[in-house]
Write a protein that holds these residues in place. Sequence first.
Motif, short mmCIF file in Angstrom:
data_model
loop_
_atom_site.label_atom_id
_atom_site.label_comp_id
_atom_site.label_asym_id
_atom_site.label_seq_id
_atom_site.Cartn_x
_atom_site.Cartn_y
_atom_site.Cartn_z
N GLY A 44 0.84 -1.19 0.00
CA GLY A 44 0.00 0.00 0.00
C GLY A 44 0.88 1.24 0.00
N LEU A 45 0.54 2.19 -0.85
CA LEU A 45 1.25 3.46 -0.88
C LEU A 45 0.36 4.54 -0.26
N ILE A 46 0.91 5.26 0.69
CA ILE A 46 0.19 6.42 1.24
C ILE A 46 0.73 7.65 0.52
N GLY A 47 -0.01 8.13 -0.45
CA GLY A 47 0.43 9.25 -1.27
C GLY A 47 0.90 8.79 -2.63
N PHE A 48 0.61 9.62 -3.65
CA PHE A 48 1.01 9.26 -5.01
C PHE A 48 1.52 10.50 -5.75
N GLY A 49 2.41 11.24 -5.06
CA GLY A 49 3.06 12.37 -5.69
C GLY A 49 4.31 11.92 -6.41
N LEU A 50 5.34 12.76 -6.39
CA LEU A 50 6.57 12.45 -7.11
C LEU A 50 7.16 11.10 -6.70
N SER A 51 7.32 10.88 -5.39
CA SER A 51 8.00 9.66 -4.97
C SER A 51 7.15 8.43 -5.21
N PRO A 56 8.74 -9.03 -9.28
CA PRO A 56 7.69 -10.04 -9.13
C PRO A 56 7.32 -10.36 -7.69
N GLY A 57 8.10 -9.87 -6.73
CA GLY A 57 7.80 -10.12 -5.34
C GLY A 57 6.77 -9.17 -4.74
N PHE A 58 6.41 -8.14 -5.50
CA PHE A 58 5.48 -7.13 -4.98
C PHE A 58 4.25 -7.00 -5.87
N LYS A 59 3.15 -6.65 -5.22
CA LYS A 59 1.94 -6.25 -5.93
C LYS A 59 1.44 -4.96 -5.27
N ILE A 60 1.36 -3.88 -6.06
CA ILE A 60 0.78 -2.64 -5.52
C ILE A 60 -0.72 -2.85 -5.48
N LYS A 61 -1.25 -3.06 -4.28
CA LYS A 61 -2.67 -3.36 -4.15
C LYS A 61 -3.51 -2.09 -4.03
N THR A 62 -3.06 -1.15 -3.19
CA THR A 62 -3.88 0.02 -2.88
C THR A 62 -3.02 1.26 -2.72
N VAL A 63 -3.55 2.39 -3.19
CA VAL A 63 -2.90 3.69 -3.01
C VAL A 63 -3.89 4.64 -2.34
N VAL A 64 -3.42 5.36 -1.33
CA VAL A 64 -4.27 6.36 -0.68
C VAL A 64 -4.21 7.66 -1.49
N GLU A 65 -5.33 8.03 -2.09
CA GLU A 65 -5.50 9.33 -2.74
C GLU A 65 -6.86 9.85 -2.30
N ARG A 66 -6.87 10.96 -1.64
CA ARG A 66 -8.12 11.43 -1.03
C ARG A 66 -9.17 11.83 -2.05
N SER A 67 -8.75 12.31 -3.22
CA SER A 67 -9.74 12.73 -4.23
C SER A 67 -9.36 12.36 -5.65
N ARG A 104 -9.50 6.07 0.26
CA ARG A 104 -9.70 7.51 0.42
C ARG A 104 -9.20 8.03 1.76
N SER A 105 -8.64 7.13 2.57
CA SER A 105 -8.07 7.55 3.85
C SER A 105 -6.99 6.57 4.26
N VAL A 106 -6.10 7.05 5.12
CA VAL A 106 -5.05 6.17 5.65
C VAL A 106 -5.68 5.05 6.47
N GLU A 107 -6.71 5.38 7.21
CA GLU A 107 -7.38 4.38 8.05
C GLU A 107 -7.94 3.23 7.20
N GLU A 108 -8.50 3.58 6.05
CA GLU A 108 -9.05 2.55 5.16
C GLU A 108 -7.95 1.61 4.68
N MET A 166 3.75 5.27 12.78
CA MET A 166 3.31 4.67 14.05
C MET A 166 2.02 3.89 13.85
N ASP A 167 1.07 4.49 13.12
CA ASP A 167 -0.21 3.82 12.87
C ASP A 167 -0.01 2.54 12.07
N ALA A 168 0.84 2.61 11.06
CA ALA A 168 1.07 1.44 10.22
C ALA A 168 1.69 0.30 11.02
#
Length: 345
Positions: free
Chosen positions: A9-16, A29-40, A55-59, A83-85
Motif C-alpha cells: 500500500g502506498l500512502i500518497g502518489f506524488g513524485l516519490s 515479481p515479489g510485490f503487488k501494488i494493491k492500494t494507493v491512498v488518494e483522497r480525491s 480515500r483515507s489512511v485508516e481505510e 506509528m499507525d502502520a
Amino acid sequence: MASRILNVGLIGFGLSGRYFHSPFLSTNPGFKIKTVVERSKNEAQEFDPNIGNARSVEELLSDESIDLVFICTPNDTHFPYAMDALENGKHVVIEKPFSATEEEARQLVALAEQKGLILTAYQNRRWDSDFLTIKKLIAEDKLGDIVEYECRYDRFRPVVPTESWKEKSVPVGGNLYNLGPHLIDQALVLFGEPLTVTAEIRSVRPNSEIDDYFDVRLGYADKLVIVKSSLMVYENFLRYNLHGTKGSFIKGGLDPQEETLRKNILPTEKPWGVEPENRWGKLYSEDFTGIIESEAGDYAPFYQNVYDAIVNGAGLAVKPAEIIRTTRVIDLAFQSSREKQVMTY
C-alpha cells in the motif's frame, strides 16, 4: 518466481509514489501494488488500472491483506502514519526525512522491534551512479586516505507564488529535511559517525519562507566532511570533491534515474542508470590522471533487499541504527546553526 508476493500500500502518489516507488515495485515479481491512498484523485489508476483506491489512511491500514506500506506524504505526517502502520502490523518504508527528530526515530524503531516488523528509510541515493563510483574508488584505494570530502546537491528554484507545502513555513519543512538526509546518509555510509557537527542553515532566496541553504560539517579525527545545498545555484553541476593522500576525484552531474523515470520509462528498460559521458568524473593522481567511467546506478536492489528482509529474514541494507544516526546529525545541525556552536556528536 518469488516465493511469496507482498501486497503493498502506498500512502500518497506524488513524485516519490508515482515516479520512484511504483516503477520498481511494479517490475519486481515479489510485490503487488494493491492500494494507493488518494483522497480525491485517481492518478494511481492511470499508472495501473488494477491498483485499488483508498480515500483515507485508516481505510488502507484496516486492510489485513496489506503487508507493506510506503509512506510518501508531507514530512510532518511521516511519524504519525508510520506509528499507525506499525500498530496495525504493517512493515514500513518511510520516505525522507524518516522523522522530525532522533527521538521520533527511536520511538519508531523500538515499536518495529517490539512488533517484529521491518522498518527502513528510503535512502535510494546509496544506489546513485556517482555514489557507487566513489565507493568503488575508495574501496580500490585509488585516493588513499580521504582527508577532505565535499558533496553538494544544488538547485536553482527562485521563489514563485505556489501552494506547495515545500515552499511554506511548515513543521518539518525546508531544504535540510528535504535534501539533507541523502547527503548526510552517504557521508555516514562512507566514514561512520563523526566526532562533531557544525552547521549554518539559512534562507538565501528573496522572499523565501524556508531554510533553502545549508552547510553541514562533520568533524573526524583525520578528515573533514562537508555536505552543502542551496536552492539559488544557477550552475549546479558540481557534486563531489574528494581529496586523499594519493589523489583527488572531482565529479559533477546527477544520477540519471530520476529524469528517466519522469519520462515514464520503466527500470526494465536496458541499459539502465548509465550516466552520459559528460557527467563522468576525473581522477587526479600520480598513478593515473584521467576520466573515470561512472558505475551504472540502480535503485532496484533497495526494493529487493526490503523483500528479502521481510520474506527471507535478510539483514536490511538501510539499517535502523544508520537511520537514527542520520536523524541525530540533522538535530545537531539545527542546534549548531541556532546556537552558533560546534556540537559534539
